[in-house]
Enzyme design. Structure first.
Site, short mmCIF file in Angstrom:
data_model
loop_
_atom_site.label_atom_id
_atom_site.label_comp_id
_atom_site.label_asym_id
_atom_site.label_seq_id
_atom_site.Cartn_x
_atom_site.Cartn_y
_atom_site.Cartn_z
N ALA A 1 74.29 88.89 30.85
CA ALA A 1 75.15 88.19 29.89
C ALA A 1 74.27 87.39 28.95
O ALA A 1 73.21 86.91 29.33
CB ALA A 1 76.14 87.27 30.60
N ALA B 1 74.83 84.53 28.07
CA ALA B 1 74.82 83.15 28.55
C ALA B 1 73.79 82.91 29.64
O ALA B 1 73.47 81.75 29.94
CB ALA B 1 76.21 82.78 29.07
N TYR B 2 73.29 83.95 30.27
CA TYR B 2 72.35 83.76 31.37
C TYR B 2 70.98 83.36 30.85
O TYR B 2 70.28 84.14 30.21
CB TYR B 2 72.22 85.03 32.20
CG TYR B 2 73.49 85.48 32.90
CD1 TYR B 2 74.58 84.63 33.06
CD2 TYR B 2 73.60 86.77 33.39
CE1 TYR B 2 75.73 85.05 33.69
CE2 TYR B 2 74.75 87.20 34.03
CZ TYR B 2 75.81 86.33 34.17
OH TYR B 2 76.97 86.77 34.80
N GLN B 3 70.62 82.12 31.16
CA GLN B 3 69.31 81.58 30.78
C GLN B 3 69.02 81.78 29.29
O GLN B 3 67.95 82.25 28.89
CB GLN B 3 68.19 82.18 31.63
CG GLN B 3 68.15 81.68 33.06
CD GLN B 3 69.37 82.07 33.87
OE1 GLN B 3 70.28 81.27 34.08
NE2 GLN B 3 69.40 83.32 34.32
#
Length: 345
Positions: free
Chosen positions: A58, A60-62
């Site tokens: 995603a 949004a991941y890190q």
């Protein structure tokens, strides 16, 4: 490894999907249990060797570094047309809303950034990460359909939604001739089975694939009660989801351990074997080599009917918490929020 068609699509995916939330550069205030690029590459390479062809990440991941790690590894270790990449986009920000950035334009911008991070011209599955109550669903569905028509996305999926929302969205898509959601990514495991109330039935009727996240309940279904790990200690989100029901969940976890000991296999294999009887491809988070190895072995282990009943029997209804509860408007019906013991709260 075994493979299956993903819902109403021609995507052939491994029964285990590698979850890449644990890959990436952990920034201030983000997950501290994520792993660096070197170890991420080793885990991805091992997954490919074990037959995993389905990878979930995603934007949004890190801050997008999970996508970047995954993209670079897959370019080096795999052929693009032999793998299935899924990534997710977030709702519009308040700043975008104030600037009147449309849902369609928002999706276009987020998708282009994800494609850049992944280093690919298209994603196989583009997922609506969580319901955006401030953006008309028509705008979302049209924006996703535009992405499919542009060749940047093959299929679309949804995550963290209610069954009525999925049904509503797909009904609109059918009416307008838009692409429909072919998969749903929800919170589902042996100690959190609320998806069985409505979502599982809808998916069975409409051939929508279930690709649940948190299949091991943040590691709880892979360890005896009392055993700890860095993630179990530090994952505040998982504590929010499970701490209130730890006592009754512990009964199920001990039954998982009992069957694991009986068969001489890991608790992970028991827990995933159960979930594989219910869903298409669980998304298994991996931050160690043995995580993906145990997950791959689970595909070949079959629980009998008595063992399934033994695992399921102690379950009691759980309170809806986490992304779903946080993402529900304050004036939403209380019927959507439940606590242990089937009491509304």
């Amino acid at each position: 490894m075994q493979y299956t068609k993903l819902g109403n699509s021609d995507l052939s995916v491994s029964r285990i999907c590698m979850g890449c939330m644990g890959f990436g550069e952990a920034g201030s205030g983000q997950h501290t249990w994520t792993v660096n690029e070197a170890l991420s590459r080793q885990i991805i390479k091992k997954g490919l060797k074990l037959g995993v062809n389905f990878f979930d990440t995603a934007i949004a991941y890190q801050s997008g570094t999970s996508e970047q790690y995954l993209g670079r590894a897959l370019r080096d270790f795999a052929k693009r047309d032999e793998i299935v990449i899924a990534t997710k986009f977030l709702p519009r920000t308040q700043e975008e809303i104030e600037k009147r950035v449309t849902g369609q334009r928002h999706i276009e911008k987020m998708l282009d950034k994800s494609l850049q991070n992944l280093g690919t011209d298209y994603v196989d599955l583009y997922i609506y990460h969580m319901w955006d109550y401030k953006t008309p669903i028509y705008d979302i569905m049209e924006g996703l359909d535009n992405a499919v028509k542009a060749g940047k996305v093959r299929y679309i999926g949804i995550s963290n939604c209610y069954a009525y929302q999925l049904a509503q969205a797909n009904a609109l898509a059918e009416k307008e001739g838009f692409a429909k959601f072919i998969s749903v990514q929800g919170h589902y495991n042996l100690i959190f089975r609320e998806e069985e109330r409505e979502m599982a039935k809808l998916c069975a009727e409409d051939n929508i694939a279930m690709t649940p996240y948190s299949p091991l309940a943040g590691g709880r279904l892979a360890k005896l009660p009392g055993e700890v790990s860095k993630r179990l200690l530090e994952d505040d989100y998982a504590h929010l989801k499970y701490d209130a029901t730890a006592e009754q969940d512990g009964i199920i976890i001990r039954r998982v351990a009992e069957l694991a000991q009986k068969h001489g296999i890991s608790m992970t294999e028991i827990s995933l074997s159960w979930l594989l009887t219910k869903t298409s491809a669980p998304i298994v988070g991996t931050t160690k080599m043995n995580h993906i190895e145990s997950a791959a072995r689970a595909v070949d282990f079959i629980l009998n009917a008595d063992e399934i009943r033994f695992l399921e029997e102690p379950y009691v209804p759980h309170r809806l918490v986490g992304v779903m509860a946080q993402n529900t408007p304050a004036n939403a019906s209380e019927d959507h929020v439940w606590s242990a013991g089937n009491q509304k709260i």
